[in-house]
Design a protein around this motif. Structure first.
Motif, PDB file in Angstrom:
ATOM      1  N   THR A 194       4.837 -67.526  -9.023  1.00 17.72           N
ATOM      2  CA  THR A 194       3.694 -67.073  -8.237  1.00 17.72           C
ATOM      3  C   THR A 194       3.279 -68.179  -7.274  1.00 17.72           C
ATOM      4  N   VAL A 195       3.081 -67.801  -6.004  1.00 20.76           N
ATOM      5  CA  VAL A 195       2.645 -68.746  -4.983  1.00 20.76           C
ATOM      6  C   VAL A 195       1.330 -68.237  -4.412  1.00 20.76           C
ATOM      7  N   VAL A 196       0.335 -69.121  -4.356  1.00 19.47           N
ATOM      8  CA  VAL A 196      -0.990 -68.789  -3.824  1.00 19.47           C
ATOM      9  C   VAL A 196      -1.329 -69.797  -2.739  1.00 19.47           C
ATOM     10  N   GLY A 197      -1.841 -69.317  -1.608  1.00 16.50           N
ATOM     11  CA  GLY A 197      -2.221 -70.207  -0.523  1.00 16.50           C
ATOM     12  C   GLY A 197      -2.939 -69.443   0.565  1.00 16.50           C
ATOM     13  N   ALA A 198      -3.320 -70.153   1.620  1.00 18.72           N
ATOM     14  CA  ALA A 198      -4.065 -69.538   2.718  1.00 18.72           C
ATOM     15  C   ALA A 198      -3.097 -69.049   3.787  1.00 18.72           C
ATOM     16  N   ASP A 199      -2.823 -67.740   3.773  1.00 16.05           N
ATOM     17  CA  ASP A 199      -2.018 -67.109   4.825  1.00 16.05           C
ATOM     18  C   ASP A 199      -0.698 -67.845   5.076  1.00 16.05           C
ATOM     19  N   PHE A 200       0.143 -67.900   4.060  1.00 16.56           N
ATOM     20  CA  PHE A 200       1.434 -68.567   4.214  1.00 16.56           C
ATOM     21  C   PHE A 200       2.533 -67.544   4.507  1.00 16.56           C
ATOM     22  N   ARG A 201       3.559 -68.011   5.186  1.00 14.57           N
ATOM     23  CA  ARG A 201       4.748 -67.209   5.453  1.00 14.57           C
ATOM     24  C   ARG A 201       5.897 -67.742   4.617  1.00 14.57           C
ATOM     25  N   TYR A 202       6.898 -66.911   4.427  1.00 12.18           N
ATOM     26  CA  TYR A 202       8.066 -67.345   3.669  1.00 12.18           C
ATOM     27  C   TYR A 202       9.312 -66.660   4.216  1.00 12.18           C
ATOM     28  N   ARG A 203      10.444 -67.337   4.030  1.00 14.45           N
ATOM     29  CA  ARG A 203      11.735 -66.765   4.420  1.00 14.45           C
ATOM     30  C   ARG A 203      12.426 -66.275   3.163  1.00 14.45           C
ATOM     31  N   ALA A 204      12.739 -64.975   3.136  1.00 13.07           N
ATOM     32  CA  ALA A 204      13.497 -64.376   2.045  1.00 13.07           C
ATOM     33  C   ALA A 204      14.837 -63.942   2.612  1.00 13.07           C
ATOM     34  N   ASP A 205      15.905 -64.662   2.264  1.00 11.57           N
ATOM     35  CA  ASP A 205      17.219 -64.428   2.845  1.00 11.57           C
ATOM     36  C   ASP A 205      17.126 -64.550   4.364  1.00 11.57           C
ATOM     37  N   SER A 206      17.318 -63.464   5.097  1.00 11.77           N
ATOM     38  CA  SER A 206      17.359 -63.548   6.557  1.00 11.77           C
ATOM     39  C   SER A 206      16.067 -63.102   7.233  1.00 11.77           C
ATOM     40  N   ALA A 207      15.042 -62.780   6.472  1.00 14.25           N
ATOM     41  CA  ALA A 207      13.806 -62.258   7.065  1.00 14.25           C
ATOM     42  C   ALA A 207      12.624 -63.167   6.761  1.00 14.25           C
TER      43      ALA A 207
END
Length: 279
Positions: free
Chosen positions: A242-255
């Motif tokens: 579980t990741v919690v933060g203020a409006d974070f983005r992440y890369r999952a594979d190619s997206a």
């Protein structure tokens, strides 16, 4: 690993981006597959047709001819229809984004990949499933690392339906764009593995990476921001992250997905089957 009979029938779904990018490799793959098995070829023009073709495969083994985004799109569709268990998926990588397929053991040459479809064996692999029903086959990164792509190559930024937006952006005309995404700064996130905190919000991090399996566990690596001396990477393994933060983005594979304030991924052990070259 399960092997296949030469009498198997194949459903070959050729992604439109692959046809646009490298028609010659598509032709070669189609010729090799057609020479070795009974094939039905589908040329979808959009996400609805892609989904419809996959959903109507019947007893045919599905073969996706396309790049990493097409592979993730197919797995996502099968997962959301709860059809991954009984489906052995094959891919012939064609396009510019092939790192995921290669990391999974798929040959990147059209001839070798097509022969693996015909002569290979199914291998059951782990994946990550998030709380919005998205999947991660290879790697998850927070914040999203820059991706070097061709100038006209789309980068799918989504929240909810990455396979749909990825294909729509592939098909839609667009003006020239930068070849990569600007590198983000340090992130302030709390990372929990099976309920235990690995890093908290008061410790900014350079990167967080999560990969599925093997053994039904997610491997987590956290690189804190260095203050003078090089910071030691933190490692953990567990079934839920579980990741919690203020409006974070992440890369999952190619997206790239987000922004979100909380996301949980769980490991689905041996959830999907990929046909790979026989050992």
């Amino acid at each position: 690993m399960a092997t296949f009979a030469t009498s198997d029938q194949l459903l070959v779904i050729i992604d439109p981006a692959a046809r646009q990018r490298d028609g010659e490799s598509v032709r070669i793959a189609k010729d090799v597959l057609s020479a070795g098995a009974a094939t039905k070829v589908c040329l979808p023009e959009g996400p609805e047709e892609f989904a419809r073709a996959l959903g109507r495969r019947g007893s045919r083994r599905p073969v996706v001819v396309g790049d990493d985004r097409a592979l993730v799109r197919a797995v996502t569709l099968l997962h959301r229809h709860r059809e991954l268990t009984g489906c052995a998926l094959s891919v012939v990588p064609v396009g510019t984004a092939l790192g995921l397929a290669e990391s999974l053991g798929v040959p990147t040459g059209a001839v070798a990949a097509a022969r693996a479809v015909l002569e290979g064996a199914e291998r059951r692999l782990d994946l990550l499933v998030d709380d919005s029903d998205g999947v991660v086959l290879g790697a998850l990164g927070i914040p999203p690392a820059p991706a070097r792509v061709a100038a006209a190559e789309p980068v799918a930024v989504s929240s909810g339906r990455p396979w749909y937006r990825s294909l729509v952006r592939t098909l839609a005309p667009r003006p020239p764009r930068l070849a990569g995404i600007p590198s983000p700064g340090p992130a302030r996130v709390r990372v929990e593995v099976d309920g235990a905190t690995v890093v908290d919000l008061d410790h900014p991090v350079e990167t967080v990476s999560v990969t599925p399996g093997p053994g039904g566990l997610a491997r987590v690596e956290v690189h804190p921001v260095s203050l003078g001396a090089e910071a030691t990477a933190l490692h953990a393994a567990g079934r839920t992250v579980t990741v919690v933060g203020a409006d974070f983005r992440y890369r999952a594979d190619s997206a790239i997905s987000g922004p979100v304030r909380r996301r949980t991924w769980r490991v689905a052990e041996k959830a999907w089957g990929l046909v790979l070259p026989s050992a």
